[in-house]
Design an enzyme around this catalytic site. Sequence first.
Site, short mmCIF file in Angstrom:
data_model
loop_
_atom_site.label_atom_id
_atom_site.label_comp_id
_atom_site.label_asym_id
_atom_site.label_seq_id
_atom_site.Cartn_x
_atom_site.Cartn_y
_atom_site.Cartn_z
CB SER A 82 8.35 -2.16 -2.12
OG SER A 82 7.47 -2.53 -0.69
CG HIS A 120 11.56 0.93 -2.70
ND1 HIS A 120 10.31 1.12 -2.49
CD2 HIS A 120 12.73 0.64 -2.10
CE1 HIS A 120 10.42 0.49 -1.22
NE2 HIS A 120 11.67 0.56 -0.70
CB THR A 143 -5.91 8.95 -10.48
OG1 THR A 143 -7.32 9.53 -10.30
CG2 THR A 143 -5.98 8.83 -12.26
CB CYS A 182 8.23 2.23 8.61
SG CYS A 182 8.46 0.31 9.24
#
Lengths: 128, 197
Positions: B4, B6, B42, B130
């Site tokens: 990830s 971040h 995209t 989550c």
Amino acid sequence: MYNESIINKFLEPKNAGRIKNADANGSAKNEKCGDVLKIFIAVENDRIVDAKFKAFGSPLTICAADITCEKMIGLTTEEVLGIKNSDIEAEILVADEDREKLRQSILAEETIASVMAEYNKRQAKMNK
Amino acid sequence: MSISSHKIHGPKGVGALFVKKGVKITPIIVGGEQERGLRAGTYNTPSIVGFGKACEMIMFNYIMDNRRTKSNRDYFTNKIMQEIPNCHVNGHVHQRLPGIVSISFECIDGEALMCLLDMNGICVSTGPACSTGSIEPSHVLMALGMTVEGAKSTVRFSFDPSNTREEIDIAVKKIKDCVERLRNLSPLRASKDKDKE
């Protein structure tokens, strides 16, 4: 995360603490999430004149506990048994995603039943 | 292996997936041939560029940065253990990532502590994003053998190389005050004290 009224009750709950020489106390636990609520009451002439709580749980649990005590004060020892978890839920505004969490955080009915059972037991003992 | 962005100061919502040669995976987003047909849609170009830059920056000095982060994390952990009674560090003492520490504070709820600390300008976490909204305690902590109360009493602190000792001293003082405040409200504290009597 939560709205201002929940945060305010969490930060400055009016009824947090315990009552010295309480007429009764009782507690309840949510086994699934571990939350615990303990309520102390002072009774005069069959009416609840003070209710205080101690709670282990999230800000929602503490907020719900404070509202539970608020609702108990002023009711008779019989009337107080009429308080339902849904009455507490109705007073707390949460986002839809927190609704189930709020329901699990309210231990009003079980705790009131526990504290009043203890109160009635003590009264029966005194009247013997 | 998934990574990830971040976690290394890159933008949120972007990551990388390392797939070993020979491993076949099925796309979960279909309808386009982007990313070799594995993820249709995209490209999020600004985030991808941001993630690339974050990788570039972390590679530049990661050995020293990790050392500094670990040192700050250990300084923090030792101070917490010295100043706040009845708390426990979770996980292995040495074999752990440098930037995080998970601590359980007996008798108080981690989310309540997280909210109080947030009011005091300190951001911590009680679990992965989550599990937000879930009422049940972390399945990872439960798998470590903790009780429901223990798992609920747990907070995760994260560090990075830019943290200073002064910041950590301030944080420990605030954490101590908040823990004490919540313990005064806890019915579990009274029963624990009674057990000790």
